[in-house]
Design a protein around this motif. Structure first.
Motif, PDB file in Angstrom:
ATOM      1  N   HIS A  48       0.855  -1.183   0.000  1.00 32.39           N
ATOM      2  CA  HIS A  48       0.000   0.000   0.000  1.00 32.39           C
ATOM      3  C   HIS A  48       0.894   1.238   0.000  1.00 32.39           C
ATOM      4  O   HIS A  48       1.786   1.352   0.841  1.00 32.39           O
ATOM      5  N   TYR A  73       0.463   1.674  10.549  1.00 33.55           N
ATOM      6  CA  TYR A  73      -0.519   0.700  10.073  1.00 33.55           C
ATOM      7  C   TYR A  73       0.055   0.040   8.832  1.00 33.55           C
ATOM      8  O   TYR A  73       1.261  -0.040   8.672  1.00 33.55           O
ATOM      9  N   TYR A  74      -0.793  -0.502   7.945  1.00 31.47           N
ATOM     10  CA  TYR A  74      -0.253  -1.278   6.832  1.00 31.47           C
ATOM     11  C   TYR A  74       0.375  -0.412   5.742  1.00 31.47           C
ATOM     12  O   TYR A  74       1.091  -0.915   4.886  1.00 31.47           O
ATOM     13  N   ARG A  75       0.143   0.890   5.747  1.00 32.55           N
ATOM     14  CA  ARG A  75       0.752   1.808   4.769  1.00 32.55           C
ATOM     15  C   ARG A  75       1.927   2.478   5.478  1.00 32.55           C
ATOM     16  O   ARG A  75       1.885   3.657   5.842  1.00 32.55           O
ATOM     17  N   ASP A  76       3.006   1.722   5.675  1.00 33.78           N
ATOM     18  CA  ASP A  76       4.010   2.113   6.666  1.00 33.78           C
ATOM     19  C   ASP A  76       5.376   2.517   6.132  1.00 33.78           C
ATOM     20  O   ASP A  76       6.224   2.966   6.900  1.00 33.78           O
ATOM     21  N   MET A 109       3.953  -4.728   4.850  1.00 28.06           N
ATOM     22  CA  MET A 109       3.094  -4.284   5.949  1.00 28.06           C
ATOM     23  C   MET A 109       3.710  -4.489   7.327  1.00 28.06           C
ATOM     24  O   MET A 109       3.083  -4.168   8.341  1.00 28.06           O
ATOM     25  N   HIS A 110       4.922  -5.026   7.386  1.00 26.26           N
ATOM     26  CA  HIS A 110       5.518  -5.363   8.684  1.00 26.26           C
ATOM     27  C   HIS A 110       6.966  -4.898   8.752  1.00 26.26           C
ATOM     28  O   HIS A 110       7.878  -5.704   8.887  1.00 26.26           O
ATOM     29  N   GLY A 121       4.009  -0.951  11.118  1.00 27.24           N
ATOM     30  CA  GLY A 121       3.685  -2.103  10.317  1.00 27.24           C
ATOM     31  C   GLY A 121       2.697  -3.071  10.971  1.00 27.24           C
ATOM     32  O   GLY A 121       3.140  -4.087  11.471  1.00 27.24           O
ATOM     33  N   TRP A 122       1.363  -2.801  10.954  1.00 30.08           N
ATOM     34  CA  TRP A 122       0.361  -3.741  11.432  1.00 30.08           C
ATOM     35  C   TRP A 122      -0.680  -3.917  10.325  1.00 30.08           C
ATOM     36  O   TRP A 122      -1.248  -2.957   9.830  1.00 30.08           O
ATOM     37  N   ALA A 123      -0.949  -5.176   9.984  1.00 33.37           N
ATOM     38  CA  ALA A 123      -1.808  -5.451   8.831  1.00 33.37           C
ATOM     39  C   ALA A 123      -3.291  -5.358   9.152  1.00 33.37           C
ATOM     40  O   ALA A 123      -4.091  -4.978   8.304  1.00 33.37           O
ATOM     41  N   GLN A 128      -3.030  -1.891  15.844  1.00 32.39           N
ATOM     42  CA  GLN A 128      -1.876  -1.232  16.439  1.00 32.39           C
ATOM     43  C   GLN A 128      -2.239  -0.330  17.612  1.00 32.39           C
ATOM     44  O   GLN A 128      -1.387   0.007  18.442  1.00 32.39           O
ATOM     45  N   SER A 261      -4.233  -0.029  -3.249  1.00 33.74           N
ATOM     46  CA  SER A 261      -2.964  -0.722  -3.449  1.00 33.74           C
ATOM     47  C   SER A 261      -2.702  -0.790  -4.952  1.00 33.74           C
ATOM     48  O   SER A 261      -3.599  -0.517  -5.751  1.00 33.74           O
TER      49      SER A 261
END
Length: 304
Positions: A48, A73-76, A109-110, A121-123, A128, A261
């Motif tokens: 993302h 978050y996942y856009r990290d 994402m991590h 980085g949390w999917a 988070q 994405s």
């Protein structure tokens, strides 16, 4: 904060403005390179991108320190870069290389980095939030258990969440917990008006997430995320408040240029024309460049 207290954040040094602009440039170039590599098949899995929201990492690089605890978050990607994680380590992670931030096992994402206290980085959406509040509580415990060592400690915990994710029940629980103990946690709400393909107004009675904290006595503010200078000013004031007093919310209204994405580049409902307009008229890099040149804050050479 009083008007006098807020006024001291009006002026930002030229060097700091150029540093923040350079961070925005880095983030734009990095995400563009990621998109190209993904389309070429070099990066796999979920990814993302953050194009159009570069004022947020600019704020992070300006106001958040290495010893602060950070939860994205996942856009990290850009949050990691702004926290001081090596661009080489982030890109290597996306390429599943041993030299990646997580030795290639985490992926897009991590992103984690112990040295800079960048902890994801949390999917999963809003997952988070409680970890960030717990990290903030650990700061308070450090001060209580080791008063001499942490006598001058003013660390904070910062957590990023989308305005869609902020409708999750975890948000209310975390605001309550943070308020109860004056935990130094800063909630950054990244508001681009959509929760993937869903209009936020379709699911939220009130889109002013910064006001969620009022019930708990937590102050909040909303800022134009396309204006780097305003984001820096507000970010400095809010982060200083959290360091000294306790939790706060900063909602940053943005226009992301790409789809959710690369696998969903332009299919977000009703967004194609908006994204076309945003790239033309709401680009935070262009907005700063035009303002800086018109006000004599920087020369073309300094911006190149």
């Amino acid at each position: 904060m009083t008007k006098a207290e807020v006024a001291k954040y009006d002026t930002i040094e030229k060097e700091k403005l150029l540093d923040a602009y350079e961070m925005m440039q880095l983030c734009r170039l990095f995400e563009t390179a990621c998109n190209q590599a993904y389309m070429q098949g070099h990066i796999r899995g979920f990814m993302h991108l953050d194009n159009g929201q570069e004022t947020i990492p600019a704020f992070v690089s300006d106001s958040i320190r290495k010893d602060d605890k950070k939860y994205s978050y996942y856009r990290d990607h850009t949050h990691a870069l702004a926290s001081g994680v090596s661009a080489d380590a982030v890109m290597a992670e996306l390429f599943m290389k041993e030299t990646g931030a997580c030795k290639g096992t985490g992926g897009s994402m991590h992103i984690y980095d112990k040295e800079t206290n960048f902890q994801g980085g949390w999917a999963l959406v809003a997952e988070q939030l409680p970890y960030a509040v717990g990290a903030g509580r650990s700061i308070l415990l450090d001060r209580k258990l080791y008063p001499e060592k942490f006598a001058d400690d003013d660390r904070l915990s910062i957590v990023f969440v989308g305005e869609g994710g902020a409708q999750n029940g975890r948000m209310a629980e975390c605001l309550n917990a943070a308020a109860k103990e004056d935990i130094p946690v800063l909630f950054i709400v990244i508001d681009n008006g959509r929760a993937i393909n869903t209009f936020t107004e379709d699911i939220a009675v009130n889109q002013d997430v910064f006001a969620q904290g009022l019930h708990y006595g937590i102050p909040g503010v909303k800022v134009d995320g396309q204006n780097m200078i305003d984001v820096l000013r507000t970010g400095r004031a809010v982060s200083d408040y959290v360091r000294k007093n306790g939790p706060a919310i900063m909602q940053v209204h943005t226009f992301r240029f790409t789809g959710h994405s690369p696998a969903d580049p332009e299919h977000e409902r009703g967004r194609k024309e908006e994204k076309k307009w945003a790239r033309s008229d709401a680009d935070p890099l262009k907005i700063f460049e035009e303002y800086a040149l018109s006000q004599g804050l920087a020369t073309e050479d300094e911006l190149s």
